[in-house]
Design an enzyme around this catalytic site. Structure first.
Site, PDB file in Angstrom:
ATOM      1  N   SER A   8      39.655  32.896  48.201  1.00 51.19           N
ATOM      2  CA  SER A   8      39.420  34.224  47.633  1.00 51.19           C
ATOM      3  C   SER A   8      38.249  34.962  48.281  1.00 51.19           C
ATOM      4  CB  SER A   8      39.200  34.129  46.125  1.00 51.19           C
ATOM      5  OG  SER A   8      38.057  33.341  45.838  1.00 51.19           O
ATOM      6  N   LYS A  51      36.624  36.630  36.965  1.00 57.10           N
ATOM      7  CA  LYS A  51      35.871  37.343  38.014  1.00 57.10           C
ATOM      8  C   LYS A  51      35.474  38.741  37.550  1.00 57.10           C
ATOM      9  CE  LYS A  51      38.192  34.813  41.729  1.00 57.10           C
ATOM     10  NZ  LYS A  51      39.161  34.871  42.844  1.00 57.10           N
TER      11      LYS A  51
END
Length: 800
Positions: free
Chosen positions: A707, A750
């Site tokens: 990511s 996140k």
């Protein structure tokens, strides 16, 4: 063999008697057979030459054939039927080979039937059937026996000797054969008659006897007889062995019964009733148990075993403990579910703020249970970071549906017997913790929390994960087998709820048996509500404070969350609030003055200096620095990616305890920048004399995953172009060599991390837009999202 048995042949009956042959001159028999002779069919036996048998004649054609023979020379042909079931046989139903017989005597019986005593003379073969009515008559051809060749005489003699010995052993070992039969055998001198005499009395099938009769060669005939005789001897031995064993077992049972009765009588004479108080108590308690016949039978068997054991023996206490366990388990004991959905929803909302998805799942289960009346309990697995309330949610579910609650921690469990139990043969053996927990809770349908299922160990003592497969499989857990219990226990009514921080470390087969429900972290707004409704009231009570002793405003709680905690759950927040409560308790105890409404400026006194500074994310960063979003087991995290360029050889250095996947993402990003240097206004020659260094701070913490791809791309592009990245911007996404941006997981975690850090813009893959729509809009206030599909879009939107 040689048994005195009446064999029914429909209307004829044959009684086998061990009679000696009444020899006559065979030549005289040949003379008497001229033209056709009457044929007498027999159902279930074969007449052999030299053997005498009595026959009760009842069928019409058979009576007429016997009468015709008796009027004349008393000679008739006796032949076996092919199918004993044929009531009125015709010529086609008869065998081809039979025995010439002579009527020795004919008797009239009191019931009107006739009994004929006949003696076999010589074998014959039917040549032509002359007539079928009023009886069967045929022309026959006498068959001669083939004598053994001179060189085989010794072998033939040995066969006959073996036949006589084996037949003698059968007579001796069979209790139903009269001893006179042995004398008869010894007095038989003719080898041919010995074979025929034994064959007549064999318990073999009709077709086997017929094959002996049809054998022309005496050597082959002797071998056939020996084969069938040997088979009968083996059967007799097996029969005697079985009878002997049964007799021994019966004698032992009778002896045990006699001794038990004696012991009972002695105890009664001594004023005792024969049973110890413990056994009486067990039997009395067993009368109230709701167990099935199989378990009841097993219990009674174990009680009988216990009664036979001396109370001073170690085995007595082991068996007593086992029986007490059987009685303590909640066989068929269930708590009644409270299926009021509104009440359940109220309890869940009161105990936990948010977690709407899980609450809906529980209410769905209750709705189906209410409609159907009975169903297998689901196997749920709550997966999420620490401190979000996975374990306490299980307790709330139990309270909402009025079930009992059990919690079993699996962290560090490495012994399979902890789940399945030990066998009773071991010293210190115990049942597994599943059975122990059910015994403790006294219910067969509790809410059972399997805490930290992702931290189950595995070593040489076994694999507990594999043992849990049967516990957590709805198709198997109705018959869970515990090694100590030695019985199957129904776990299908237990509502199992597993908890885990990460689903990746759970065994795949075990994960497949559970319904995984993800629990994300809490936003600042949610944490404020949790603190107000749950944490602060409980902490006040735990610290002996009243509501009037201390007041914490929502703004103050929000400050504590943002400056003193950085987590997905609320454990650290609870610890910081507890620290405030302890300080206030100390001031009250020492009669010191303090402000009951805690102010922002007083936090430094209670909690010390601020731990986390949000300004580092909002200030302008130099070129080459990008802010990324990462997911960890503890929730979402913010990470900086720093890149710098220096003159030197063309090298790429990566530091910060990075994993292989993250290093590969850096190499991919650099390759993309090289291949698109012209589009990015970068001199291609610059790469040849530039040394690149990428560093991710907090180097002691391992970091890995794809990511960070877009963040690495942005940082490197910024370093090569000299352009800064937008302030207040964070990003996440995987990159490919062909220039595409791929979606990643952990989006809500996140986003919450970005919100906590005060970031305002987030860049992520277009495919992750659906995950943003699942998040409550209230938690997204103040955030702007940029969705991209290509790496060039990342550079265009990220760089100023």
């Amino acid at each position: 063999m040689f048994e005195e048995i009446m064999f029914p042949f429909g209307e004829e009956e044959v009684e086998f008697l061990p009679m000696l042959s009444l020899d006559e001159d065979e030549d005289k028999i040949k003379e008497e057979i001229n033209g056709e002779i009457p044929i007498l069919p027999l159902r279930n036996t074969v007449l052999f030459p030299g053997v005498v048998i009595p026959i009760t004649v009842g069928r019409d054609r058979s009576i007429k054939a016997v009468k015709q023979a008796h009027k004349g020379n008393k000679i008739l042909g006796v032949i076996a039927q092919r199918d004993p079931g044929v009531e009125d046989p015709e010529s086609k139903d008869l065998s081809e080979v039979g025995t010439i017989a002579k009527i020795v005597k004919m008797l009239k019986m009191p019931d009107g039937s006739s009994t004929v005593i006949i003696q076999g003379k010589q074998r014959f073969k039917i040549e032509e059937i002359k007539k079928e009515e009023p009886y069967i008559a045929a022309n026959v051809k006498l068959m001669e026996d083939e004598l053994p060749e001179p060189k085989e005489k010794g072998k033939f003699k040995a066969l006959i000797s073996s036949l006589k010995d084996l037949a003698g052993q059968i007579v001796k070992n069979s209790p139903n054969i009269p001893s006179e039969a042995g004398i008869v055998l010894k007095n038989i001198d003719s080898a041919t008659f010995l074979m025929h005499f034994i064959s007549s009395n064999l318990n073999s099938k009709l077709k086997d006897k017929q094959s002996i009769l049809e054998s022309d060669n005496l050597m082959q005939r002797a071998e056939l007889v020996l084969e069938h005789l040997n088979s009968e001897f083996q059967m007799l031995e097996l029969k005697n062995k079985i009878q002997s064993k049964v007799k021994t077992d019966l004698e032992k049972q009778q002896k045990d019964f006699f001794l038990q009765q004696q012991l009972k009588t002695i105890q009664e004479e001594l004023g005792r009733d024969g049973e110890s108080p413990e056994i009486k108590k067990l039997k009395k308690k067993a009368l109230k148990m709701k167990w099935g016949p199989k378990i009841k039978e097993h219990f009674e068997k174990e009680v009988e075993k216990l009664q036979r054991v001396n109370q001073a023996a170690a085995e007595y206490s082991i068996n007593l403990n086992y029986l007490e366990l059987l009685l303590d388990l909640p066989w068929g004991e269930f708590t009644k579910d409270d299926l009021d959905l509104k009440k359940a929803k109220t309890i869940l909302d009161k105990d936990h703020y948010g977690l709407d998805k899980i609450k809906e799942r529980i209410l769905e289960y209750l709705a189906v249970l209410k409609l159907k009346g009975d169903m297998k309990s689901p196997i749920l697995c709550f997966v999420g970071p620490p401190g979000v309330g996975k374990t306490s949610l299980g307790r709330s579910i139990a309270r909402a549906i009025n079930r009992k609650y059990i919690r079993m921690s699996l962290g560090g469990l490495h012994d399979e017997s902890e789940i399945r139990g030990h066998r009773k043969t071991y010293i210190g053996a115990m049942p597994g913790r599943v059975v122990q927990s059910l015994k403790k809770v006294k219910s067969s349908n509790p809410v059972f929390i399997l805490d930290e299922i992702d931290k189950v160990g595995k070593d040489f003592r076994g694999d507990p994960s594999s043992a849990l497969l049967e516990v957590l499989d709805p198709e198997q857990n109705h018959s869970f087998y515990d090694n100590y219990l030695e019985l199957e226990y129904d776990l299908s009514n237990v509502m199992f709820i597993a908890t885990a921080n990460s689903i990746g470390s759970i065994q795949p087969a075990l994960r497949d048996r559970m319904e995984v429900i993800q629990l994300s972290g809490y936003s600042v707004e949610e944490k404020v509500q949790i603190a107000k409704k749950h944490l602060i009231p409980r902490l006040r009570q735990d610290h002996g404070l009243k509501a009037t002793d201390i007041q914490l405003s929502p703004g103050l709680i929000s400050t504590i969350i943002e400056k003193y905690t950085r987590e997905s759950g609320v454990r650290e927040l609870e610890r910081q609030l507890a620290s405030v409560m302890r300080s206030v308790a100390r001031k009250i105890t020492l009669d010191e003055s303090y402000s009951k409404q805690v102010k922002q400026e007083e936090l430094h006194e209670y909690l010390g200096p601020e731990i986390f500074d949000r300004s580092i994310y909002s200030e302008k960063q130099p070129p080459g620095v990008a802010v990324g979003l990462a997911w960890t087991q503890a929730g979402g995290e913010i990470l900086f990616i720093e890149s710098s360029l220096s003159k030197g050889k063309e090298t790429l250095t990566l530091t910060g305890n990075l994993g292989d996947v993250m290093k590969e993402s850096a190499t991919t990003a650099l390759s993309y920048i090289r291949s698109h240097a012209d589009e990015l206004n970068i001199d291609p020659e610059r790469f040849k004399d530039t040394s690149i260094h990428i560093h991710v701070p907090e180097g002691a913490i391992p970091k890995d995953g794809p990511s960070a791809g877009v963040t690495l791309l942005s940082a490197l592009t910024s370093a090569f172009t000299g352009k800064r990245l937008k302030p207040y911007l964070a990003m996440t996404g995987e990159i490919t060599l062909r220039g595409r941006v791929l979606p990643v997981g952990g989006i809500k975690e996140k986003i919450l991390a970005a919100k906590r850090a005060g970031l305002k813009e987030i860049l992520l893959c277009k495919s992750n837009e659906k995950h943003i729509k699942e998040i409550d809009k209230d938690y997204l206030k103040g955030l702007k999202f940029h969705y991209v599909e290509k790496m060039q879009e990342v550079i265009d939107k990220a760089l100023v």
